[in-house]
Structure formats: structure tokens, C-alpha cells
Design a protein around this motif. Structure first.
Motif, PDB file in Angstrom:
ATOM      1  N   ARG A  39       0.832  -1.192   0.000  1.00 18.16           N
ATOM      2  CA  ARG A  39       0.000   0.000   0.000  1.00 18.16           C
ATOM      3  C   ARG A  39       0.874   1.252   0.000  1.00 18.16           C
ATOM      4  O   ARG A  39       2.068   1.201   0.342  1.00 18.16           O
ATOM      5  CB  ARG A  39      -0.925   0.014   1.217  1.00 18.16           C
ATOM      6  N   ASN A  42       0.002   6.526   4.302  1.00 15.72           N
ATOM      7  CA  ASN A  42      -1.222   6.612   5.091  1.00 15.72           C
ATOM      8  C   ASN A  42      -1.155   7.726   6.132  1.00 15.72           C
ATOM      9  O   ASN A  42      -1.848   7.669   7.151  1.00 15.72           O
ATOM     10  CB  ASN A  42      -1.528   5.262   5.759  1.00 15.72           C
ATOM     11  N   PHE A 113       3.466  -1.436   3.386  1.00 16.95           N
ATOM     12  CA  PHE A 113       3.192  -0.099   2.889  1.00 16.95           C
ATOM     13  C   PHE A 113       4.486   0.704   2.870  1.00 16.95           C
ATOM     14  O   PHE A 113       5.488   0.330   3.467  1.00 16.95           O
ATOM     15  CB  PHE A 113       2.147   0.612   3.762  1.00 16.95           C
TER      16      PHE A 113
END
Length: 238
Positions: A39, A42, A113
Motif C-alpha cells: 500500500r 497513510n 506499505f
């Protein structure tokens, strides 16, 4: 994500870097590997979770209450605090992060991520990596850097004082080096200026992850134009 999907995760991979380091190319390379889901950023969502875990671990109040040897009662202001299990809290927080933020897919073998904000909370840098190493499946850390002068001329960095930028980059890389020195077995250092043009420079990444080197896959990813060439200011960036 179901429990069976959680159990099938063989490893977790975390890209630790700063902005405009070429990390999106690295993310793309990892996402090209079968069964990998890396990912994007964030906004350092991990930090507040780790802060709560770290706070409980180091709580003098909890330690004092436990040392008394008798449970607190409902009439006391810290009723039940001494019974909170920091290790269980950490595992539960990690499970929620894995399930709700990383969101492995049905055929995911490795998930993780990339983030560019690790160094912005230096006191939490080591605790965040310790948290991931302790509670995530087979955590692997990739430290990604780039020539500082190139970073200074890229994106939002070029609007900032050069000396301030260089200080931030040097401080970030010192954090990286300290962690790698203490945990060499699960760390890999990559430099954008090495791998951006040379397919062979990707071989250490494949070895680190236990994946067979695929020259055709590397060439295909290197030949793909990135979609974020016009930079956007990241969230929480001054």
C-alpha cells in the motif's frame, strides 16, 4: 479480511523513506511481484497506535499499581488500569492495522506499505519499527534513500531552505542507520540513484525477500511511466 486470509500472509514489508526519494518506483516493483500488496502512504497512521502501546508499556502508574499486588477497585480513579496487557494491546492494534489499513487480498502472500513520514516523530521511530517487528508476520524493512541534492530540487523540498532540507535528510538517514546496525537480519538499504537505471541493482531486493530474480519483470517496471510525475503536496506537509 477473513482470519484465513490473515494466516496466509508469509511476510510483511515496510518501505522507510522520505519524500521525493523515488520510493514509488520501489513500491511499484514490489507490487509487480506475484502475491505482493504494498500500500501507499497513510499519513503516518501507525504513529498514534504505537504511541498508545508505548505509553502503556512504560507507564509508571500501571507498574506501581501492579506492585501493590491487589487489584484496583471500582471506587478508585484508575480502576482496572493495571490489568491492561500491553503485549495483547500491541497485537490487537497490529491486527486491526493489518486488517483495516493494509487490507490483504485473497491471494496475498506479502503485504505492507511505504511511508515518507517516519522521521517526523523521531522519538517514535524505533518504537514503530519495534512494534512492526514484534507483532507483524515476518517483518522486513527496506530503507530507501536518494542523493540529497536531487531531493532538494524536487517537489515541495525546493520551496524550502536548502540547509533545513539537508538537516532533515541527514537526521532521517541517521535514524535508518541506527536501526539497521541493531537489526541487520531484517533490513535492506537501497539507493534510488543505483536502481533507477540499472536492472541488476534490483537483485539484492529479490534476494532479501527470498524471491527469484526476474529480469523481464524489472525491465517492464522500469519502463512504466509513473503516474505522479506532477508532484502533489502530501498530507500534513507544511
Amino acid at each position: 479480511m477473513t482470519q484465513s486470509q490473515h494466516m496466509q500472509i508469509q511476510k510483511t514489508v515496510f518501505i522507510i523513506t522520505y519524500g521525493r526519494s523515488g520510493s514509488t518506483l520501489l513500491q511499484n516493483m514490489l507490487n509487480a511481484l506475484p502475491g505482493y500488496v504494498l500500500r501507499g502512504e497513510n499519513a503516518n497512521l501507525l504513529a498514534p497506535l504505537v504511541r498508545s502501546w508505548q505509553g502503556l508499556r512504560r507507564s509508571e502508574q500501571a507498574a506501581t499499581m501492579r506492585a501493590r499486588g491487589t487489584p484496583s477497585g471500582p471506587h478508585q480513579p484508575w480502576f482496572g488500569y493495571e490489568a491492561i496487557d500491553a503485549d495483547q494491546l500491541g497485537q490487537d492494534l497490529a491486527d486491526v492495522f493489518l486488517r483495516q489499513v493494509l487490507r490483504p487480498e485473497a491471494d496475498t502472500r506479502a503485504v505492507g506499505f511505504k511511508e515518507i513520514r517516519w522521521h517526523e516523530t523521531p522519538a517514535l521511530f524505533a518504537p514503530m519499527l519495534e512494534f512492526l517487528q514484534r507483532y507483524m508476520p515476518e517483518a522486513h524493512f527496506i530503507f530507501n534513500t536518494r542523493a540529497h541534492e536531487e531531493v532538494c530540487r524536487s517537489g515541495w523540498w525546493k520551496t524550502m531552505d536548502r540547509r533545513v532540507v539537508l538537516d532533515q535528510l541527514e537526521s532521517a538517514e541517521q535514524l535508518y542507520q541506527d536501526w539497521q546496525a541493531a537489526h541487520p537480519q531484517r533490513c535492506l538499504a537501497l539507493h534510488y540513484n543505483d536502481y533507477a537505471q540499472s536492472p541488476e541493482a534490483w537483485q539484492p531486493l529479490f534476494e532479501f525477500l527470498g524471491e527469484p530474480y526476474d529480469a523481464e519483470l524489472v525491465e517492464a517496471v522500469l519502463g512504466r511511466k509513473l503516474m505522479h510525475m506532477k508532484w502533489q503536496k502530501p498530507a500534513n506537509r507544511p
